[in-house]
Design an enzyme around this catalytic site. Structure first.
Site, mmCIF file in Angstrom:
data_model
loop_
_atom_site.group_PDB
_atom_site.id
_atom_site.type_symbol
_atom_site.label_atom_id
_atom_site.label_comp_id
_atom_site.label_asym_id
_atom_site.label_seq_id
_atom_site.Cartn_x
_atom_site.Cartn_y
_atom_site.Cartn_z
ATOM 1 N N LEU A 244 0.658 -1.138 -0.237
ATOM 2 C CA LEU A 244 -0.071 0.000 -0.006
ATOM 3 C C LEU A 244 0.935 1.146 0.065
ATOM 4 O O LEU A 244 1.887 1.324 0.867
ATOM 5 C CB LEU A 244 -0.965 0.280 1.233
ATOM 6 C CG LEU A 244 -2.248 0.874 1.399
ATOM 7 C CD1 LEU A 244 -3.039 0.512 0.179
ATOM 8 C CD2 LEU A 244 -2.803 0.796 2.734
ATOM 9 N N ASP A 245 0.706 2.125 -0.984
ATOM 10 C CA ASP A 245 1.415 3.217 -1.155
ATOM 11 C C ASP A 245 1.998 4.035 0.234
ATOM 12 O O ASP A 245 0.814 4.029 1.026
ATOM 13 C CB ASP A 245 0.958 4.376 -1.982
ATOM 14 C CG ASP A 245 0.919 3.836 -3.589
ATOM 15 O OD1 ASP A 245 1.647 2.856 -3.867
ATOM 16 O OD2 ASP A 245 -0.093 4.101 -4.092
ATOM 17 N N THR A 246 2.956 4.715 0.321
ATOM 18 C CA THR A 246 3.322 5.511 1.580
ATOM 19 C C THR A 246 1.942 6.385 1.772
ATOM 20 O O THR A 246 1.777 6.719 3.048
ATOM 21 C CB THR A 246 4.416 6.100 1.486
ATOM 22 O OG1 THR A 246 5.530 4.904 1.067
ATOM 23 C CG2 THR A 246 5.011 6.927 2.539
#
Length: 184
Positions: A41-43
């Site tokens: 999951l993206d930052t």
């Protein structure tokens, strides 16, 4: 028995255990040795991340062939028009690939925790929430999809993966899932 952990990943946390200043990592939230994320999951995204210590389970969850539905709550800039929603439903050409059709609906603003830092607010530009369900999960896919149809993403929260739902956890909180070997 394999361990399976559900984490509500906070905003600005990188989806890995090794240090990556200036970002927090999964190790800052989950003090359990030997588990690894099953998918990413993206930052700058928040919400559900599954962690496991079982390689075959990790592969089964993260592999595109699993086609497990992932539900995202997406705050977008602008007012979604019927044509834009239909584009998302039909599949969006992102240049390097065309997305599979998505399930999309306008969502009443969900009851979420405050994000730190808060999402930017502009008096002259309305925002709306969408629920987008996809079974892919390519790099920044949901953000790229909404941008491609003219609705830039301001906030993105993964609310569920397969049968697993996020509810009841604040950012940084986690719980063990007590199931025999399962796939999302």
């Amino acid at each position: 028995m394999p361990r399976l952990i559900l984490l509500n990943k906070p905003f600005d946390t990188i989806c890995q255990f090794s240090a990556s200043p200036p970002h927090a990592t999964l190790a800052d939230w989950v003090p359990v040795a030997g588990v690894y994320p099953a998918g990413r999951l993206d930052t700058d995204s928040e919400g559900m991340v599954l962690l496991t210590d079982h390689g075959p389970l990790q592969h089964a969850i993260a592999h595109p062939a699993a086609k497990a539905p992932k539900t995202y709550w997406v705050q977008v800039e602008g007012t979604p028009e019927a044509e834009q929603l239909e584009q998302l439903r039909q599949g969006v050409d992102l240049g390097d690939f065309v997305t599979q059709p998505a399930s999309v609906r306008i969502l009443p603003e969900p009851e979420l925790w405050p994000r730190q830092p808060p999402v930017r607010f502009r008096k002259t530009v309305p925002t709306h929430w969408l629920e987008i369900i996809i079974s892919e999960g390519k790099n920044r896919q949901v953000r790229r999809m909404t941008a491609a149809v003219g609705l830039p993403t301001l906030r993105l929260v993964r609310a569920s993966m397969g049968e697993h739902v996020l509810e009841g956890l604040l950012p940084g909180q986690w719980r063990r899932l007590h199931r025999k070997l399962c796939v999302v």
